[in-house]
Each structure stands twice: as C-alpha cells, then as structure tokens.
Design a protein around this motif. Structure first.
Motif, PDB file in Angstrom:
ATOM      1  N   ARG A  54       0.832  -1.189   0.000  1.00 24.97           N
ATOM      2  CA  ARG A  54       0.000   0.000   0.000  1.00 24.97           C
ATOM      3  C   ARG A  54       0.882   1.261   0.000  1.00 24.97           C
ATOM      4  O   ARG A  54       1.899   1.302   0.684  1.00 24.97           O
ATOM      5  CB  ARG A  54      -0.938   0.013   1.218  1.00 24.97           C
ATOM      6  N   THR A  57       1.581   3.424  -5.320  1.00 25.13           N
ATOM      7  CA  THR A  57       0.476   3.477  -6.274  1.00 25.13           C
ATOM      8  C   THR A  57       0.875   3.061  -7.684  1.00 25.13           C
ATOM      9  O   THR A  57       0.140   2.361  -8.367  1.00 25.13           O
ATOM     10  CB  THR A  57      -0.084   4.910  -6.315  1.00 25.13           C
ATOM     11  N   CYS A  84      -3.183  -1.181  -9.530  1.00 27.29           N
ATOM     12  CA  CYS A  84      -3.690  -1.756  -8.280  1.00 27.29           C
ATOM     13  C   CYS A  84      -4.328  -0.646  -7.453  1.00 27.29           C
ATOM     14  O   CYS A  84      -3.642   0.105  -6.774  1.00 27.29           O
ATOM     15  CB  CYS A  84      -2.548  -2.418  -7.502  1.00 27.29           C
ATOM     16  N   ASP A  86      -6.127  -0.831  -4.848  1.00 28.78           N
ATOM     17  CA  ASP A  86      -5.967  -1.014  -3.405  1.00 28.78           C
ATOM     18  C   ASP A  86      -4.680  -0.363  -2.896  1.00 28.78           C
ATOM     19  O   ASP A  86      -4.641   0.171  -1.793  1.00 28.78           O
ATOM     20  CB  ASP A  86      -5.955  -2.503  -3.054  1.00 28.78           C
ATOM     21  N   ASP A  89      -5.203   3.227  -2.170  1.00 34.49           N
ATOM     22  CA  ASP A  89      -6.149   3.547  -1.092  1.00 34.49           C
ATOM     23  C   ASP A  89      -5.399   3.547   0.237  1.00 34.49           C
ATOM     24  O   ASP A  89      -5.489   2.611   1.019  1.00 34.49           O
ATOM     25  CB  ASP A  89      -7.275   2.508  -1.103  1.00 34.49           C
ATOM     26  N   ASP A  92      -7.115   2.835   3.466  1.00 37.05           N
ATOM     27  CA  ASP A  92      -7.935   1.626   3.431  1.00 37.05           C
ATOM     28  C   ASP A  92      -9.397   1.927   3.754  1.00 37.05           C
ATOM     29  O   ASP A  92     -10.025   1.242   4.538  1.00 37.05           O
ATOM     30  CB  ASP A  92      -7.384   0.555   4.392  1.00 37.05           C
ATOM     31  N   GLY A  94     -11.613   1.978   1.340  1.00 32.90           N
ATOM     32  CA  GLY A  94     -12.409   1.341   0.298  1.00 32.90           C
ATOM     33  C   GLY A  94     -12.820   2.316  -0.785  1.00 32.90           C
ATOM     34  O   GLY A  94     -13.501   1.942  -1.731  1.00 32.90           O
ATOM     35  N   ASP A 100      -6.608  10.196  -0.067  1.00 31.58           N
ATOM     36  CA  ASP A 100      -5.513   9.234  -0.168  1.00 31.58           C
ATOM     37  C   ASP A 100      -4.220   9.893  -0.655  1.00 31.58           C
ATOM     38  O   ASP A 100      -3.136   9.571  -0.184  1.00 31.58           O
ATOM     39  CB  ASP A 100      -5.923   8.084  -1.088  1.00 31.58           C
ATOM     40  N   ASP A 125      -5.035  -7.262   0.703  1.00 26.24           N
ATOM     41  CA  ASP A 125      -5.903  -6.316   1.389  1.00 26.24           C
ATOM     42  C   ASP A 125      -6.641  -7.021   2.534  1.00 26.24           C
ATOM     43  O   ASP A 125      -7.369  -7.978   2.291  1.00 26.24           O
ATOM     44  CB  ASP A 125      -6.911  -5.752   0.379  1.00 26.24           C
ATOM     45  N   ASP A 129     -13.092  -4.809  -0.352  1.00 30.44           N
ATOM     46  CA  ASP A 129     -13.783  -3.628  -0.854  1.00 30.44           C
ATOM     47  C   ASP A 129     -13.919  -3.750  -2.359  1.00 30.44           C
ATOM     48  O   ASP A 129     -13.534  -4.758  -2.945  1.00 30.44           O
ATOM     49  CB  ASP A 129     -13.057  -2.340  -0.448  1.00 30.44           C
ATOM     50  N   LEU A 131     -12.467  -1.880  -4.650  1.00 35.19           N
ATOM     51  CA  LEU A 131     -11.387  -1.285  -5.428  1.00 35.19           C
ATOM     52  C   LEU A 131     -10.666  -2.317  -6.286  1.00 35.19           C
ATOM     53  O   LEU A 131     -10.464  -2.126  -7.469  1.00 35.19           O
ATOM     54  CB  LEU A 131     -10.392  -0.572  -4.517  1.00 35.19           C
ATOM     55  N   CYS A 133      -7.422  -5.169  -7.188  1.00 36.15           N
ATOM     56  CA  CYS A 133      -6.026  -5.038  -7.546  1.00 36.15           C
ATOM     57  C   CYS A 133      -5.782  -5.912  -8.767  1.00 36.15           C
ATOM     58  O   CYS A 133      -5.673  -7.132  -8.638  1.00 36.15           O
ATOM     59  CB  CYS A 133      -5.141  -5.465  -6.368  1.00 36.15           C
TER      60      CYS A 133
END
Ligand SMILES: [Ca+2]
Ligand SMILES: [Ca+2]
Ligand SMILES: [Ca+2]
Length: 139
Positions: A54, A57, A84, A86, A89, A92, A94, A100, A125, A129, A131, A133
């Motif tokens: 995480r 990005t 990705c 996730d 994010d 986290d 979602g 972010d 994750d 959620d 999102l 990946c």
C-alpha cells in the motif's frame, strides 16, 4: 485436499460475506462465484489475490512523490487508472479520493502515519472492498 468443497456442495455460495476474509486459506479471492462459501476454502478456480504494497500506487517498488501524483492524475486529469487501486487507497477506506493523495504526502513529508497494512511489506488487502487489484509486482 479433503477439506476443500466438492462440486454441488450445499456449502457453495451460502456463507455470509460480512466478516469473511478477502481471501481463503489458499489465498484465493472470495467470494468466488455468486457468494462466499461456507468454510475455509472457496470452491472454484478464482485467481489468487495479488499481493501489493500500500502506498506504492504506481508499483515502481517504493513510495515517493510520484505515487500521490499518480493518484491525482487519475482522479482529476483523466489519466489511466493505477494497476492496483488497493495500493492507492492509503487509508484503506475502500474509496479512492483526494484524501488518499493527501495521506501519502502527509506520510512522506509531514510526519504523518504510514499507510495502512499491507505496508511496508507486500500482502493482500485485509479488508474486502470494491477497489480491487488487477496487477502488482512486488519487489
Ligand atoms: Ca511508487
Ligand atoms: Ca481511501
Ligand atoms: Ca480494503
């Protein structure tokens, strides 16, 4: 493999998604099919969830200024989506939004908290959620 579900099992798609982990014990995404299956394993041939870090990005191996910029470019300039979501994010929540990008800048340059898990190592994750990946190269 005796503890895996067989085709036609009444356990398939009858579990409750609330509180179910995002992956089963084999690391496969759940739900696989119409719903979460009862038990520790999902039935079917769903892809393994890609591990990601995480905050990274753009997936170039580390978190730096280019990462929040990639998020801002996606959100406001119509640039292509990060591979990705996730990973983008950071809190986290979602949801991928301006928060972010600000979180990333704060974390890197203003002594803010680090991104939520998985960070700094790669992982999946912990909170399911929408999102997703698509791809992430852990290195
Ligand atoms: Ca990066
Ligand atoms: Ca977020
Ligand atoms: Ca999540």
């Amino acid at each position: 493999m005796v503890d895996h579900l067989r085709p036609g099992s009444s356990c398939i798609d009858t579990g409750i998604s609330q509180g179910a982990p995002a992956t089963d014990l084999d690391g496969h995404l759940r739900p696989c099919g119409k719903g979460v299956d009862l038990g520790a394993y999902e039935f079917g041939d769903c892809a393994a969830a890609p591990a990601f870090r995480r905050g990274d990005t753009n997936g170039d191996g580390n978190m730096d200024l280019s990462d929040p910029i990639a998020v801002l470019g996606y959100l406001f300039l119509g640039n292509s989506a990060p591979p990705c979501l996730d990973a983008a994010d950071l809190d986290d929540s979602g949801i991928l939004d301006l928060t972010d990008a600000v979180y990333s800048l704060s974390s890197q340059f203003m002594g803010g908290p680090p991104p939520e898990s998985p960070f700094p190592g790669c992982g999946v994750d912990p909170t399911p959620d929408d999102l997703g990946c698509e791809a992430f190269q852990c290195r």
